[in-house]
Motif scaffolding. Structure first.
Motif, PDB file in Angstrom:
ATOM      1  N   LEU A   1      77.170  66.293   5.093  1.00 36.96           N
ATOM      2  CA  LEU A   1      75.760  65.962   4.774  1.00 36.96           C
ATOM      3  C   LEU A   1      75.668  65.965   3.323  1.00 36.96           C
ATOM      4  O   LEU A   1      75.054  64.782   2.798  1.00 36.96           O
ATOM      5  CB  LEU A   1      74.576  66.658   5.560  1.00 36.96           C
ATOM      6  N   VAL A   2      76.105  66.989   2.684  1.00 38.53           N
ATOM      7  CA  VAL A   2      75.938  67.050   1.390  1.00 38.53           C
ATOM      8  C   VAL A   2      76.573  65.922   0.306  1.00 38.53           C
ATOM      9  O   VAL A   2      76.219  65.376  -0.534  1.00 38.53           O
ATOM     10  CB  VAL A   2      76.271  68.603   0.815  1.00 38.53           C
ATOM     11  N   ALA A   3      77.783  65.669   0.692  1.00 36.37           N
ATOM     12  CA  ALA A   3      78.795  65.006   0.222  1.00 36.37           C
ATOM     13  C   ALA A   3      78.229  63.263   0.279  1.00 36.37           C
ATOM     14  O   ALA A   3      78.137  62.719  -0.478  1.00 36.37           O
ATOM     15  CB  ALA A   3      80.330  64.973   0.788  1.00 36.37           C
ATOM     16  N   THR A   4      77.584  63.154   1.601  1.00 38.41           N
ATOM     17  CA  THR A   4      76.878  61.795   1.661  1.00 38.41           C
ATOM     18  C   THR A   4      75.923  61.701   0.997  1.00 38.41           C
ATOM     19  O   THR A   4      75.539  60.530   0.395  1.00 38.41           O
ATOM     20  CB  THR A   4      76.626  61.615   3.398  1.00 38.41           C
ATOM     21  N   VAL A   5      75.010  62.717   0.808  1.00 46.38           N
ATOM     22  CA  VAL A   5      73.707  62.383   0.024  1.00 46.38           C
ATOM     23  C   VAL A   5      74.235  62.297  -1.488  1.00 46.38           C
ATOM     24  O   VAL A   5      73.728  61.605  -2.447  1.00 46.38           O
ATOM     25  CB  VAL A   5      72.922  63.604   0.028  1.00 46.38           C
ATOM     26  N   GLY A   6      75.206  63.116  -1.888  1.00 42.17           N
ATOM     27  CA  GLY A   6      75.548  62.962  -3.266  1.00 42.17           C
ATOM     28  C   GLY A   6      76.322  61.522  -3.398  1.00 42.17           C
ATOM     29  O   GLY A   6      76.081  60.911  -4.598  1.00 42.17           O
ATOM     30  N   SER A   7      76.928  60.844  -2.489  1.00 45.98           N
ATOM     31  CA  SER A   7      77.483  59.602  -2.643  1.00 45.98           C
ATOM     32  C   SER A   7      76.199  58.651  -2.837  1.00 45.98           C
ATOM     33  O   SER A   7      76.541  57.703  -3.577  1.00 45.98           O
ATOM     34  CB  SER A   7      78.224  59.334  -1.427  1.00 45.98           C
ATOM     35  N   ALA A   8      75.363  58.816  -1.882  1.00 43.85           N
ATOM     36  CA  ALA A   8      74.163  58.031  -2.063  1.00 43.85           C
ATOM     37  C   ALA A   8      73.600  57.965  -3.501  1.00 43.85           C
ATOM     38  O   ALA A   8      73.145  56.949  -3.981  1.00 43.85           O
ATOM     39  CB  ALA A   8      73.029  58.304  -1.009  1.00 43.85           C
TER      40      ALA A   8
ATOM     41  N   VAL B   1      75.732  50.595   0.808  1.00 44.82           N
ATOM     42  CA  VAL B   1      75.395  51.527   2.079  1.00 44.82           C
ATOM     43  C   VAL B   1      77.051  51.728   2.678  1.00 44.82           C
ATOM     44  O   VAL B   1      77.229  52.863   3.163  1.00 44.82           O
ATOM     45  CB  VAL B   1      74.600  51.026   3.112  1.00 44.82           C
ATOM     46  N   TRP B   2      77.805  50.707   2.764  1.00 42.48           N
ATOM     47  CA  TRP B   2      79.104  50.907   3.190  1.00 42.48           C
ATOM     48  C   TRP B   2      79.594  51.812   2.349  1.00 42.48           C
ATOM     49  O   TRP B   2      80.656  52.695   3.063  1.00 42.48           O
ATOM     50  CB  TRP B   2      79.917  49.529   3.146  1.00 42.48           C
ATOM     51  N   ASP B   3      79.688  51.905   1.200  1.00 36.72           N
ATOM     52  CA  ASP B   3      80.396  52.709   0.220  1.00 36.72           C
ATOM     53  C   ASP B   3      79.901  54.158   0.641  1.00 36.72           C
ATOM     54  O   ASP B   3      80.669  55.156   0.809  1.00 36.72           O
ATOM     55  CB  ASP B   3      80.378  52.609  -1.135  1.00 36.72           C
ATOM     56  N   VAL B   4      78.680  54.469   0.701  1.00 35.62           N
ATOM     57  CA  VAL B   4      77.980  55.631   1.284  1.00 35.62           C
ATOM     58  C   VAL B   4      78.877  56.254   2.535  1.00 35.62           C
ATOM     59  O   VAL B   4      79.272  57.394   2.622  1.00 35.62           O
ATOM     60  CB  VAL B   4      76.645  55.785   1.254  1.00 35.62           C
ATOM     61  N   ALA B   5      78.761  55.314   3.493  1.00 36.98           N
ATOM     62  CA  ALA B   5      79.250  55.755   4.790  1.00 36.98           C
ATOM     63  C   ALA B   5      80.926  56.060   4.807  1.00 36.98           C
ATOM     64  O   ALA B   5      81.137  57.029   5.393  1.00 36.98           O
ATOM     65  CB  ALA B   5      79.050  54.427   5.715  1.00 36.98           C
TER      66      ALA B   5
END
Length: 141
Positions: free
Chosen positions: A91-98, A114-118
């Motif tokens: 979750l933290v890494a995905t939010v950071g990526s976003a 969004v694909w990069d975030v996923a």
């Protein structure tokens, strides 16, 4: 002489700092064209020079793979240093990526996706699950 856990902890923090600096340069720099060229070079290499790629693999697939691989060390470092569960690390890494994608879209001449975030989240998940698996194996011993 330092205890093995202290050495590992110091190495993990050093890896995290070096990785963070590398991430800042890679993710926030004007490298969009160069990254696209890298994916094409990987495609040509694995399709024609060393033909091991599946017939349907396209340059875009290498970009996806690179996004996943980029965040595996993030998942490992966050899981090791924080002691968080795999889902919290993801979750933290995905939010950071976003957040990075938003900065790229707003301030740089790069497209956020969004694909990069996923795919970045998937990479962090793989790294965190690997650390969790090692922890469980050690706990059983």
């Amino acid at each position: 002489m330092e205890a093995p856990n202290e050495v590992r902890s110091r190495a993990a923090y050093t890896l995290l700092l070096v990785g963070a600096a590398g991430f800042a340069v890679l993710l926030l720099g004007p490298w969009g064209w160069q990254l696209n060229r890298l994916t094409v070079r990987l495609y040509v290499f694995f399709r024609y020079d060393v033909p091991i790629a599946p017939a349907g693999a396209l340059p875009e697939h290498y970009g996806v793979l690179l996004n996943v691989l980029l965040f595996v060390p993030v998942g490992v470092a966050l899981a090791k240093l924080s002691g968080w569960s795999w889902w919290r690390v993801t979750l933290v890494a995905t939010v950071g990526s976003a957040a990075v994608e938003l900065v790229q879209a707003a301030l740089l001449d790069r497209e956020g996706s969004v694909w990069d975030v996923a795919t970045n989240g998937l990479g962090a998940l793989l790294g965190a699950v690997a650390v969790t698996g090692v922890r469980r194996l050690r706990a059983r011993r």
